[in-house]
Design a protein around this motif. Sequence first.
Motif, short mmCIF file in Angstrom:
data_model
loop_
_atom_site.label_atom_id
_atom_site.label_comp_id
_atom_site.label_asym_id
_atom_site.label_seq_id
_atom_site.Cartn_x
_atom_site.Cartn_y
_atom_site.Cartn_z
N MET A 101 0.83 -1.20 0.00
CA MET A 101 0.00 0.00 0.00
C MET A 101 0.87 1.26 0.00
SD MET A 101 -2.89 1.04 2.77
CE MET A 101 -1.67 1.53 4.02
N PRO A 158 0.70 5.74 0.18
CA PRO A 158 -0.20 6.77 0.73
C PRO A 158 -1.25 7.17 -0.31
CG PRO A 158 2.10 7.43 0.96
CD PRO A 158 2.08 6.21 0.12
N SER A 187 -2.67 -4.25 2.20
CA SER A 187 -4.08 -3.91 2.47
C SER A 187 -4.91 -4.99 1.82
CB SER A 187 -4.43 -2.51 1.95
OG SER A 187 -4.23 -2.40 0.55
N ARG A 200 -7.90 -0.98 0.89
CA ARG A 200 -7.56 0.12 1.80
C ARG A 200 -8.81 0.63 2.52
NH1 ARG A 200 -3.69 5.28 0.70
NH2 ARG A 200 -3.79 6.12 2.79
N PHE A 258 -10.09 3.50 5.26
CA PHE A 258 -9.59 4.75 5.82
C PHE A 258 -9.54 4.74 7.34
CE2 PHE A 258 -14.12 5.60 5.31
CZ PHE A 258 -14.47 6.21 6.52
N HIS A 259 -10.36 3.87 7.97
CA HIS A 259 -10.28 3.80 9.43
C HIS A 259 -8.92 3.34 9.90
CE1 HIS A 259 -14.75 3.91 9.48
NE2 HIS A 259 -14.48 4.60 10.56
N TYR A 260 -8.31 2.43 9.14
CA TYR A 260 -7.02 1.92 9.56
C TYR A 260 -5.87 2.57 8.84
CZ TYR A 260 -8.46 -1.46 12.84
OH TYR A 260 -8.93 -2.02 13.96
N ASP A 261 -6.09 2.85 7.57
CA ASP A 261 -4.97 3.18 6.69
C ASP A 261 -4.97 4.63 6.26
OD1 ASP A 261 -4.52 0.36 6.69
OD2 ASP A 261 -6.00 0.14 5.10
N GLY A 262 -6.01 5.36 6.61
CA GLY A 262 -6.07 6.75 6.19
C GLY A 262 -6.51 6.88 4.74
N TYR A 263 -6.44 8.10 4.27
CA TYR A 263 -6.97 8.44 2.95
C TYR A 263 -5.84 8.59 1.95
CZ TYR A 263 -11.23 9.55 5.48
OH TYR A 263 -12.33 9.46 6.26
N PRO A 264 -6.16 8.35 0.68
CA PRO A 264 -5.18 8.65 -0.37
C PRO A 264 -4.86 10.16 -0.33
CG PRO A 264 -7.09 7.45 -1.26
CD PRO A 264 -7.43 7.81 0.15
#
Lengths: 183, 183, 74, 74, 250, 250, 349, 349
Positions: free
Chosen positions: E132, E134, E145, E149, E151-157
């Motif tokens: 993954m 960013p 991921s 992906r 967003f709760h765990y990995d955030g947003y692009p």
Amino acid sequence: MLYDVIMAGFGGQGVLLIGDLLAFAAMREGRQVTWMPAYGVEMRGGAANCTVIISDRKIGSPLSVEPAALIAMSQPGLVKFRERVRPGGLMVINTSLADPESVARNDVEVVGLPANEIATEELNDPKNANMVVLGAFITKSGAVSFEKTLDSLSAFLPPERQRLAEGIARALQRGKLFAQEGR
Amino acid sequence: MLYDVIMAGFGGQGVLLIGDLLAFAAMREGRQVTWMPAYGVEMRGGAANCTVIISDRKIGSPLSVEPAALIAMSQPGLVKFRERVRPGGLMVINTSLADPESVARNDVEVVGLPANEIATEELNDPKNANMVVLGAFITKSGAVSFEKTLDSLSAFLPPERQRLAEGIARALQRGKLFAQEGR
Amino acid sequence: MPKVVIDEARCKACAFCASVCPKKLIELGGPINQLGYQPAFFSPDREGECTSCALCAEMCPDVLIEVFREEKAS
Amino acid sequence: MPKVVIDEARCKACAFCASVCPKKLIELGGPINQLGYQPAFFSPDREGECTSCALCAEMCPDVLIEVFREEKAS
Amino acid sequence: MKQVFKRPETLIKTTTHFCPGCHHGTVHRLVAEAIDRLGVREDTIGVAGVGCGVFLYDYLAVDVCEAPHGRAPAVATGIKRVNPEKIVFTYQGDGDLASIGMSEVVHTANRGENITVIFVNNSVYGMTGGQMAPTTLLGQQTTTSPRGRDFHYDGYPIRMAEMLATLEGVAFAARVAVDKPANLRKAKQAVNTAFEMQAKNMGFTFVELLSACPTNWYMTPLAALRRIEEEMIPYYPLGIFRQRKAADYL
Amino acid sequence: MKQVFKRPETLIKTTTHFCPGCHHGTVHRLVAEAIDRLGVREDTIGVAGVGCGVFLYDYLAVDVCEAPHGRAPAVATGIKRVNPEKIVFTYQGDGDLASIGMSEVVHTANRGENITVIFVNNSVYGMTGGQMAPTTLLGQQTTTSPRGRDFHYDGYPIRMAEMLATLEGVAFAARVAVDKPANLRKAKQAVNTAFEMQAKNMGFTFVELLSACPTNWYMTPLAALRRIEEEMIPYYPLGIFRQRKAADYL
Amino acid sequence: MEERIMLKGSVALAEGALTAGCRYYFGYPITPQNDIPEYLSLHMPERGGVFIQAESEVASINMLLGAAAAGARAMTSSSGPGISLMQEGLSYMAGSELPCVVVNITRSGPGLGGISPTQGDYKQATCGGGHGDYYLIVLAPSSVQEMYDLTIRGFELADKYRNPVMILGDAILGQMKEPVTLRDAKPVTYDKPWALTGPKGRKPQLVKSLYLKDGEMEVHNWKLAEKYRRLAEEDTMVEVDEDADADIAVVAYGSCARIVISAVEMAREEGIRVSRIRPITLYPFPSGEIRRVSEKVGRFLTVEMNTGQMVRDVRLSVAPGCDVRLLARPGGAIPTPQQILAEIRKALE
Amino acid sequence: MEERIMLKGSVALAEGALTAGCRYYFGYPITPQNDIPEYLSLHMPERGGVFIQAESEVASINMLLGAAAAGARAMTSSSGPGISLMQEGLSYMAGSELPCVVVNITRSGPGLGGISPTQGDYKQATCGGGHGDYYLIVLAPSSVQEMYDLTIRGFELADKYRNPVMILGDAILGQMKEPVTLRDAKPVTYDKPWALTGPKGRKPQLVKSLYLKDGEMEVHNWKLAEKYRRLAEEDTMVEVDEDADADIAVVAYGSCARIVISAVEMAREEGIRVSRIRPITLYPFPSGEIRRVSEKVGRFLTVEMNTGQMVRDVRLSVAPGCDVRLLARPGGAIPTPQQILAEIRKALE
Ligand SMILES: Cc1ncc(C[n+]2csc(CCOP(=O)(O)OP(=O)(O)O)c2C)c(N)n1
Ligand SMILES: Cc1ncc(C[n+]2csc(CCOP(=O)(O)OP(=O)(O)O)c2C)c(N)n1
Ligand code: SF4
Ligand code: SF4
Ligand code: SF4
Ligand code: SF4
Ligand code: SF4
Ligand code: SF4
Ligand SMILES: [Mg+2]
Ligand SMILES: [Mg+2]
């Protein structure tokens, strides 16, 4: 006794998988075994290879400088390792994609079989060309017991892949036949 | 001979500067000398101190565990170092901001002078209270020659500060007088 | 001299060139090259149809295509 | 009990409190404290003028001011 | 016969290590063309980030410095301050620039360092095998991921071009795509502009190029082209987000 | 007599090491009040950045972890993931957060990490003795910008609240000042909101507080207050730059 | 049940972490250790844990610091360049006495280097690496089974000593598959009254490494030193394959020690009397055992996959006058059993 | 002209850099070395140079890498935590064979630690610090004069060997003032045909540390190793104050060695025969001289401001059987001459 073999081909041909199965069968025979793939940048560009060592004692290096055998699924795979097989060793070559003539050694036993054609045309199962070659290799080398390999298939495959067992067994059998009968 | 002195006070009182001048004068006398300030977090909260060591030989540690003398420009400065002066040593105390009574030792020579009052009221030059104290210290200790110190003033001050030389000289002289005459 | 020259030995058969040619003049599936791919090639005998628009060349990520245009007689 | 209590021992004489008091009830320059500052103090005898607005307390960066208000008879 | 398309001179003729359909090749070409166009090949120093673009030096006939992963803008700063009259650019992937190299690119941009940053956003870590990035899209499956992906765990692009455009030091920040001829033309324009503005000492220039990594998207090259259009561009709008006129800066 | 102003309970009664007129004390109080207000003191873990605020643990009666310089958001991420039901905040200066810690704060914000970041912007490195910060104003003299900050060499003062507000993961981003009662009231409001939103699991919350460092501004405390109003606020506008409603996130 | 299963080294290590109760992983991709985060990104959430791909190794180590401060068993993994970036954080964790496990699947360096197996990070691992007076506990597995076992042990030691533990592997150990027996027994756990959980019903607590008051820092440094002494006393690990009449002893660790096994077998077949020593903890280094063996054997050969790093520790350990030789192959080159045998012969000439 | 001027150690060091022709400084503030960037922010532009306050130490070392790759003499300075953050970059610079000078004015660690003088970073400095098989050239000044002289020498050695040089000082050396004589002579410079300046009239050039092809990396590692061997042979520096009939030799470096001078004077006054050895290069370590002295003196005392780090190098250097003792004071504590004298007496009992 220590037996070491390198298997080489393109990515996607399943060379790592046949190494895996061989190693698994050896483990089920209660033997020591190591499986070592090439990794990282070496993988880019589609080459793939691995080394399997089977022994009755603790295994030192999992890499082989001069393996007892080579399984070549592709021409680049053959070219990369053809000099390294030790004299008196064995080469099993997929003649669909590699040219046994190019070996140019007479101190090794060379077995060629058109695995892709066999798998595609005879077995109608192009994915299992690798298993055809493995069947031939096991038969020629005796590195592990052929029967035990067949027996270990269901344990080897994860649940969601059990349905593949039959096709693999058939391919292994076909490879065995080729090794025995030369066709 | 090795002579070591700690000078302590608040930031802004110019304790580092009188250390500097003392060290400079010693260098001009051709002697070995080190000047070592307290730094970093120790400085926060407004405390400032430094150690000057003057010697005829190569100087080892630039810090003093038991200095021969202390110049205390403030009460906290006095409190921090009053126990460390070695027996027989000298303390020159700015009584405008520190209380010589609090020393409570009779194995050291204590000289007190109200430097802020002297500088402000007599000299009309409150910035030079530190120099008044230095003048008294040099006179009492003989650590460097008083005359040489005066002579080195113009070399010590950077060009843009030459105009301060006169005031400093006057303050040093006044300190000397106080040391000699006790008032 | 052909209008479109493809360096087939280096072609990786991504098919980008073929996909953009407005005249569909490029095909995939040439004889396997050293890299193991069946390269793109200009369809034989259709040179006349090529407009030298160079879209194929612009798209080739490996920059393997050269495009020429017949110069107008001045 | 006074309306405004200043912890003079800890005061650093920044003068923030004095600067904001709308009634100018706080002065600087108390007797020097342990920290070496001449602290702020509430101007003697002007308690009546204090509105308990607490602006002085809000502004004190060292949070040294407590402010009280006479409770209304209910 | 007149040659209407040829390899730029700055681009060394050799077989690349890129996978079929990998857009690193395309971006290399655009950079080479911009250098050719300005005629500055002999005065150009590239800084290669770590990623599939690390072998820049095998493909472009300019001086090249290899930077630690993510640090290319800092390395370029050092080079440019020593050689203010040379053209200095970095070539970075999205892992390199937007993940580990976030601080360096933001501060270099903010300093208005007079360099060009070429940012190949292929929404994944190519070189290390498809982890993954960013910039990985929400829902995109990668090797780290595996459930897509979230967003709760990995955030947003992260939209780098927009974020950098908020900084005063940035002279030019654009996002382009290299998926089809029309976009390619704008991409070429943007890369040219960036190098040109550097040559005019106008400050930090930045071009983000939406690119394909068919291998780690587990797609054919052609499917990868479609993904740029259908999935990437909707989240990463194309355009110029900041462009300074010389006068503003000087 | 009713007490109309008292020390918040979370604020330990002791003499601080802060210089006269230093706003760290004020910000400590605002944080303590927000914690008191939510009644979560016993469930709160602070992460102290390195700067004059590092002694947080001497002043707030909560658990505190010291983070390496700039890394407080990453440390807070680790703590929060282990204790998702606790209140976790970082306390960082402008050197800590906007310079060395840029990458951590951007990525933590982007991940929407459910923590609160208290950002004390005093436009200078206080603890180390007055060096230039990323937030130092143009022309401001510091020990490492002795001729005044010059954007050609040193770049521009960074507006963190605005930059972070561009990120999807951010639930709340505000800039406030603590220079006078009216601004203080809004500051208090913003800090309260940030902690409250965290308690409601709404994501990353960020409050930038324009503060004075009289010592390294070489000013009296009162002059420092004026500088906030006259020089800082014009460059760093006050306001809420992003505020998410719960529904958006969940 | 003692069933053997074939596992890749990286996977065995990841399984070891899960078995040890590790539920927090923070890491950044780097070859050749990506199998670890990839495996854990899939399996950590399944076991109720948290997997975060950090934005960098600096962030990884600091997330780890936070998780450890909160009392959790947590891990990160990386390779050379990433491990270098973690040095500040590691120093902080050692200084703050926080337990954690950091895995280094090495690649050859310096710099970007290569990705082939190497032991070039021995110095960095055993010196502490970061600034200040501290050490990591360094465990060096030599088989896939040990990748599993020593990872579990690593978490135990980390908690026992409140100190970061490094598992030092290489690409061979990470990539190879071997049969592994998984453990049934529960890993040892330790109370963590110092953990930061909010001051409910107790005084506020503090995790820090800053000591500014006069003398505090010296006290803290001696406290750490005493811990390392106790560690060496209680938890040094070494494998000794001793020939009572050996003419030479060969020392090697990790994957290199496997090759030494083959070489020693060959030597013994030739009638050469050889002892073999394999340090399992690189810090604490098994100086005692080496000293003991060296009192009987006057010749040592150290074999390393670098330009010669552990050899210093061997030289510091042996009895005075013992001759310590070195066979070194850096940069991803792997000494062959034949080469080692030749060196053994040469040493005995 | 041999005029002496009073200079602060940090300022002398900064002046040394300017004298050496260093015109690029990149650094991030950290106590106790802020005088260096502060001085250079004022004076670098005056001499036509560039001063950049980097956003972090990671950025500093990479800006340095860029400037060095471009052929400039460039420097950064920091203290423990910052130096730890530079380990990746230092490893890259060593791997890419780039010259530079990195100053570490130490603070006590691990972690945030304290800011008092210490020698706790000896291990990190002399081990290379980052990943892989490389070393820094480490110079340890002991006076303000040497802060100046060794900085100049540092730039020369960096260029001569194309390797990063570390100046390892501490807060005492950085903060103190002493009389200094500035140099008139021009510093030695070296051609840098490898520098990146754009490929005008030549082939494109490349600065890198990535070696992926089979065997390349081993060749590169041995090339570096050979360089370190040559360095040890040609440029080891040590100060030996030898008593031909010494009963004991005391080894110390840096500010600690100053205190040893006082102690040795006191000992000699008592009639104790003492030799004094001060390593000036910590890497390469002056093993040869120590060995030579140890062949005559059977007892050594190492004095360090840490828990005992250099003592390992001393033990590795001395003749077999030589008894090496340690007096260690970590955490910013400074051994007193009295304490050292007591230890000397004890060793001779
Ligand atoms: C400090 C450090 N961490 C990690 C790596 C491993 N690494 C090499 S390339 C890369 C990411 C590549 O992704 P990207 O930048 O997106 O480039 P791409 O290959 O996709 O073009 C990583 C993580 C490294 N070399 N150094
Ligand atoms: C890695 C590292 N680099 C540098 C430092 C030194 N340092 C301590 S605090 C600080 C900056 C403080 O400034 P700021 O964050 O603005 O906080 P303030 O004191 O102004 O509140 C620096 C650079 C450090 N401790 N660690
Ligand atoms: S130049 Fe245009 S028309 Fe000709 S082959 Fe290429 S794309 Fe087709
Ligand atoms: S675009 Fe280039 S690489 Fe792709 S198929 Fe066409 S010629 Fe081959
Ligand atoms: S409460 Fe209000 S009126 Fe009273 S002293 Fe304070 S600021 Fe002045
Ligand atoms: S605001 Fe507080 S610290 Fe400042 S003068 Fe008033 S009481 Fe003292
Ligand atoms: S892995 Fe992806 S980015 Fe790397 S070369 Fe292949 S397609 Fe390109
Ligand atoms: S130096 Fe500045 S930030 Fe630090 S305590 Fe003093 S006023 Fe506050
Ligand atoms: Mg990418
Ligand atoms: Mg600040």
